[in-house]
Scaffold this motif. Sequence first.
Motif, PDB file in Angstrom:
ATOM      1  N   VAL A  57      41.049  33.042  52.777  1.00 41.93           N
ATOM      2  CA  VAL A  57      39.700  33.567  52.504  1.00 41.93           C
ATOM      3  C   VAL A  57      39.323  34.534  53.629  1.00 41.93           C
ATOM      4  N   GLN A  58      38.855  35.697  53.209  1.00 44.49           N
ATOM      5  CA  GLN A  58      38.405  36.688  54.192  1.00 44.49           C
ATOM      6  C   GLN A  58      37.075  37.280  53.765  1.00 44.49           C
ATOM      7  N   LEU A  59      36.174  37.419  54.736  1.00 41.63           N
ATOM      8  CA  LEU A  59      34.900  38.099  54.552  1.00 41.63           C
ATOM      9  C   LEU A  59      34.797  39.135  55.664  1.00 41.63           C
ATOM     10  N   GLN A  60      34.676  40.378  55.289  1.00 39.30           N
ATOM     11  CA  GLN A  60      34.674  41.463  56.261  1.00 39.30           C
ATOM     12  C   GLN A  60      33.341  42.202  56.174  1.00 39.30           C
ATOM     13  N   ALA A  61      32.488  41.969  57.154  1.00 43.24           N
ATOM     14  CA  ALA A  61      31.188  42.633  57.202  1.00 43.24           C
ATOM     15  C   ALA A  61      31.306  43.978  57.907  1.00 43.24           C
ATOM     16  N   SER A  62      30.566  44.938  57.426  1.00 42.49           N
ATOM     17  CA  SER A  62      30.562  46.268  58.025  1.00 42.49           C
ATOM     18  C   SER A  62      29.230  46.937  57.789  1.00 42.49           C
ATOM     19  N   GLY A  63      29.024  48.068  58.455  1.00 44.77           N
ATOM     20  CA  GLY A  63      27.821  48.844  58.229  1.00 44.77           C
ATOM     21  C   GLY A  63      26.782  48.751  59.324  1.00 44.77           C
ATOM     22  N   GLY A  64      27.013  47.900  60.299  1.00 40.69           N
ATOM     23  CA  GLY A  64      26.062  47.795  61.387  1.00 40.69           C
ATOM     24  C   GLY A  64      26.086  49.023  62.282  1.00 40.69           C
ATOM     25  N   GLY A  65      25.136  49.080  63.210  1.00 37.76           N
ATOM     26  CA  GLY A  65      25.090  50.207  64.121  1.00 37.76           C
ATOM     27  C   GLY A  65      23.791  50.244  64.876  1.00 37.76           C
ATOM     28  N   LEU A  66      23.566  51.362  65.539  1.00 39.29           N
ATOM     29  CA  LEU A  66      22.347  51.589  66.304  1.00 39.29           C
ATOM     30  C   LEU A  66      21.424  52.489  65.505  1.00 39.29           C
ATOM     31  N   VAL A  67      20.183  52.058  65.330  1.00 42.37           N
ATOM     32  CA  VAL A  67      19.228  52.824  64.545  1.00 42.37           C
ATOM     33  C   VAL A  67      17.859  52.725  65.219  1.00 42.37           C
ATOM     34  N   GLN A  68      17.049  53.754  65.034  1.00 42.25           N
ATOM     35  CA  GLN A  68      15.694  53.716  65.581  1.00 42.25           C
ATOM     36  C   GLN A  68      14.788  52.873  64.692  1.00 42.25           C
ATOM     37  N   ALA A  69      13.754  52.362  65.275  1.00 35.67           N
ATOM     38  CA  ALA A  69      12.763  51.609  64.508  1.00 35.67           C
ATOM     39  C   ALA A  69      12.258  52.464  63.349  1.00 35.67           C
ATOM     40  N   GLY A  70      12.124  51.822  62.193  1.00 37.00           N
ATOM     41  CA  GLY A  70      11.728  52.536  60.989  1.00 37.00           C
ATOM     42  C   GLY A  70      12.890  53.053  60.166  1.00 37.00           C
ATOM     43  N   GLY A  71      14.085  52.986  60.737  1.00 34.67           N
ATOM     44  CA  GLY A  71      15.263  53.479  60.039  1.00 34.67           C
ATOM     45  C   GLY A  71      15.845  52.471  59.073  1.00 34.67           C
ATOM     46  N   SER A  72      16.985  52.846  58.485  1.00 38.05           N
ATOM     47  CA  SER A  72      17.615  52.026  57.458  1.00 38.05           C
ATOM     48  C   SER A  72      19.114  51.895  57.728  1.00 38.05           C
ATOM     49  N   LEU A  73      19.652  50.789  57.252  1.00 37.81           N
ATOM     50  CA  LEU A  73      21.092  50.558  57.262  1.00 37.81           C
ATOM     51  C   LEU A  73      21.475  49.800  56.014  1.00 37.81           C
ATOM     52  N   ARG A  74      22.728  49.966  55.608  1.00 41.87           N
ATOM     53  CA  ARG A  74      23.265  49.158  54.522  1.00 41.87           C
ATOM     54  C   ARG A  74      24.480  48.398  55.033  1.00 41.87           C
ATOM     55  N   LEU A  75      24.391  47.093  55.002  1.00 40.04           N
ATOM     56  CA  LEU A  75      25.516  46.255  55.362  1.00 40.04           C
ATOM     57  C   LEU A  75      26.318  45.921  54.113  1.00 40.04           C
ATOM     58  N   SER A  76      27.615  45.858  54.269  1.00 40.17           N
ATOM     59  CA  SER A  76      28.518  45.455  53.186  1.00 40.17           C
ATOM     60  C   SER A  76      29.368  44.293  53.667  1.00 40.17           C
ATOM     61  N   CYS A  77      29.752  43.454  52.733  1.00 44.32           N
ATOM     62  CA  CYS A  77      30.653  42.344  53.044  1.00 44.32           C
ATOM     63  C   CYS A  77      31.703  42.297  51.938  1.00 44.32           C
ATOM     64  N   ALA A  78      32.882  42.766  52.259  1.00 49.92           N
ATOM     65  CA  ALA A  78      33.987  42.750  51.308  1.00 49.92           C
ATOM     66  C   ALA A  78      34.741  41.440  51.451  1.00 49.92           C
ATOM     67  N   THR A  79      35.046  40.816  50.325  1.00 51.94           N
ATOM     68  CA  THR A  79      35.666  39.489  50.375  1.00 51.94           C
ATOM     69  C   THR A  79      36.982  39.451  49.614  1.00 51.94           C
ATOM     70  N   SER A  80      37.780  38.454  49.936  1.00 54.52           N
ATOM     71  CA  SER A  80      39.036  38.222  49.225  1.00 54.52           C
ATOM     72  C   SER A  80      39.467  36.782  49.446  1.00 54.52           C
ATOM     73  N   GLY A  81      40.337  36.308  48.574  1.00 52.84           N
ATOM     74  CA  GLY A  81      40.906  34.980  48.749  1.00 52.84           C
ATOM     75  C   GLY A  81      40.169  33.842  48.082  1.00 52.84           C
TER      76      GLY A  81
END
Length: 126
Positions: free
Chosen positions: A1-25
């Motif tokens: 079983v694998q869960l791979q999270a991605s999409g994080g980073g540095l952002v200013q207040a008020g900004g947006s991000l999209r996190l993804s979690c790709a899975t398998s197994g």
Amino acid sequence: VQLQASGGGLVQAGGSLRLSCATSGFSFGNYAMGWFRQAPGKEREFVATIIWNGGSSANADSVKGRFTISRDNAKNTVYLDMNNLKPEDTAVYYCAADRTYRGTYASRIVSSYAYWGQGTQVTVSS
């Protein structure tokens, strides 16, 4: 079983991000998925969860109206759309798969989740 999270980073207040979690197994489409976060010196806390078919979801009060969880069962991936980010959202974000096959209740409890990803850092600057 694998869960791979991605999409994080540095952002200013008020900004947006999209996190993804790709899975398998494992049979992703049959299990609820959750997002949790952990800030330095704090316990891991619930952020959002969605049941196996996407028919129900829940958010922590601290992120209501700003974060949206969704899933694509064809891609074995769960997402977390984060808008209007605040410095207090800074944490390592983890995706997790629930223990219960086709559960109808989307749990907010850490111990309800059997498998965890490695986490992705989200840093919100003021």
